[in-house]
Motif scaffolding. Structure first.
Motif, PDB file in Angstrom:
ATOM      1  N   ASN A 105       0.873  -1.195  -0.083  1.00  0.00           N
ATOM      2  CA  ASN A 105       0.080   0.073  -0.111  1.00  0.00           C
ATOM      3  C   ASN A 105       0.709   1.161   0.112  1.00  0.00           C
ATOM      4  O   ASN A 105       0.337   2.504  -0.142  1.00  0.00           O
ATOM      5  N   PHE A 106       2.097   1.214   0.420  1.00  0.00           N
ATOM      6  CA  PHE A 106       2.974   2.262   0.507  1.00  0.00           C
ATOM      7  C   PHE A 106       4.236   2.266   0.024  1.00  0.00           C
ATOM      8  O   PHE A 106       5.067   2.970  -0.068  1.00  0.00           O
TER       9      PHE A 106
ATOM     10  N   HIS B 209       7.210   2.965  -2.458  1.00  0.00           N
ATOM     11  CA  HIS B 209       7.433   4.220  -3.116  1.00  0.00           C
ATOM     12  C   HIS B 209       6.751   5.451  -3.111  1.00  0.00           C
ATOM     13  O   HIS B 209       6.363   6.169  -4.042  1.00  0.00           O
ATOM     14  N   THR B 210       6.104   5.584  -1.709  1.00  0.00           N
ATOM     15  CA  THR B 210       5.047   6.711  -1.755  1.00  0.00           C
ATOM     16  C   THR B 210       5.592   7.880  -0.691  1.00  0.00           C
ATOM     17  O   THR B 210       6.355   7.710  -0.176  1.00  0.00           O
TER      18      THR B 210
ATOM     19  N   VAL C 271       3.819  10.430   1.842  1.00  0.00           N
ATOM     20  CA  VAL C 271       2.540  10.545   2.497  1.00  0.00           C
ATOM     21  C   VAL C 271       2.945  12.040   3.361  1.00  0.00           C
ATOM     22  O   VAL C 271       3.965  12.236   3.835  1.00  0.00           O
TER      23      VAL C 271
ATOM     24  N   VAL D 101      -1.669   9.827   0.844  1.00  0.00           N
ATOM     25  CA  VAL D 101      -0.540   9.615  -0.024  1.00  0.00           C
ATOM     26  C   VAL D 101      -0.611  10.535  -1.228  1.00  0.00           C
ATOM     27  O   VAL D 101      -1.657  10.680  -1.969  1.00  0.00           O
TER      28      VAL D 101
ATOM     29  N   ASN E  44       1.110  10.859  -4.113  1.00  0.00           N
ATOM     30  CA  ASN E  44       1.462  10.205  -5.408  1.00  0.00           C
ATOM     31  C   ASN E  44       0.923   9.034  -5.848  1.00  0.00           C
ATOM     32  O   ASN E  44       1.461   8.365  -6.554  1.00  0.00           O
ATOM     33  N   ARG E  45      -0.578   9.151  -5.826  1.00  0.00           N
ATOM     34  CA  ARG E  45      -1.128   7.677  -6.256  1.00  0.00           C
ATOM     35  C   ARG E  45      -2.393   8.306  -6.975  1.00  0.00           C
ATOM     36  O   ARG E  45      -3.628   8.236  -6.580  1.00  0.00           O
TER      37      ARG E  45
ATOM     38  N   TYR F 131      -9.055  13.175  -2.293  1.00  0.00           N
ATOM     39  CA  TYR F 131      -8.322  11.605  -1.908  1.00  0.00           C
ATOM     40  C   TYR F 131      -9.457  11.014  -1.555  1.00  0.00           C
ATOM     41  O   TYR F 131     -10.379  11.071  -0.342  1.00  0.00           O
TER      42      TYR F 131
ATOM     43  N   THR G 261       2.911  13.745 -10.438  1.00  0.00           N
ATOM     44  CA  THR G 261       3.354  13.015  -9.042  1.00  0.00           C
ATOM     45  C   THR G 261       4.632  11.842  -9.547  1.00  0.00           C
ATOM     46  O   THR G 261       4.782  11.312  -8.328  1.00  0.00           O
TER      47      THR G 261
ATOM     48  N   TRP H 287       8.466  11.480  -5.081  1.00  0.00           N
ATOM     49  CA  TRP H 287       9.398  10.823  -4.245  1.00  0.00           C
ATOM     50  C   TRP H 287      10.809  11.137  -4.383  1.00  0.00           C
ATOM     51  O   TRP H 287      11.460  11.761  -3.363  1.00  0.00           O
TER      52      TRP H 287
END
Length: 188
Positions: free
Chosen positions: A23-24, A26-27, A29, A43, A45-46, A125, A160, A164
């Motif tokens: 779920n995370f 390369h995110t 937050v 998050v 960048n999703r 979001y 986005t 990261w």
């Protein structure tokens, strides 16, 4: 880099290679609320392919590019949470709660007419990331997150894809070197 104990609203968490939760991976937050009971973030960048106007029609016109719904995290993915950037920090509209500086959370039940003109951009979001008391501190201590200062612009980037890497690259010292780290160091 901020010390792990210095998490606060507006702080960014960048997933490290040690973080195994898909779920995370390369995110980036952004923390929106931190207190003794835990922390809440989104998050950044999703992006999803779903247009905000298709789901929350009146808010589509105020959304920053891209005007899509972002996947904010694995908690309550059927709910919506919005952040906004004020045009003027002295003119705070109804339904806006400051997180840091001109950045804040926006109540999507507020009539659009009451915030239009005072808001420079909105991002919506689906879901959020949440941690119970001490849970985030434990994840930071085990090396799952880089903890860094955020900038309001981080939350409103049109593309986005490299967020990261770009946030990590602007960090002082050795932390910026992690931008060149391969996903699997054994392949290096």
């Amino acid at each position: 880099m901020i010390r792990g104990t210095d998490v606060a609203p507006g702080t960014l968490l960048l997933a490290t290679a040690e973080l195994a939760d898909p779920n995370f991976a390369h995110t980036v937050v952004m923390l929106l609320d931190v207190n003794d009971e835990g922390a809440l973030g989104i998050v950044l960048n999703r992006p999803s392919p779903v247009l905000v106007a298709e789901v929350l029609e009146p808010w589509g016109a105020l959304c920053a590019e891209p005007e899509v719904l972002f996947r904010g995290g694995p908690v309550s993915p059927d709910g919506a949470l919005a952040i906004a950037l004020l045009r003027d920090s002295e003119d705070v509209p109804v339904g806006f709660r400051t997180v840091v500086g001109r950045l804040g959370m926006l109540d999507l039940d507020t009539p659009v007419e009451l915030v239009d003109g005072g808001i420079g951009g909105v991002r919506v979001y689906a879901g959020y990331a949440g941690w119970g008391a001490e849970q985030l501190q434990e994840e930071i201590a085990e090396g799952s997150w880089y903890v860094v200062a955020g900038e309001a612009g981080d939350a409103f980037r049109a593309d986005t894809t490299d967020l990261w890497r770009d946030v990590l690259r602007r960090q002082p010292g050795h932390l910026a070197w992690h931008t060149t780290r391969p996903v699997d160091p054994n392949l290096n």
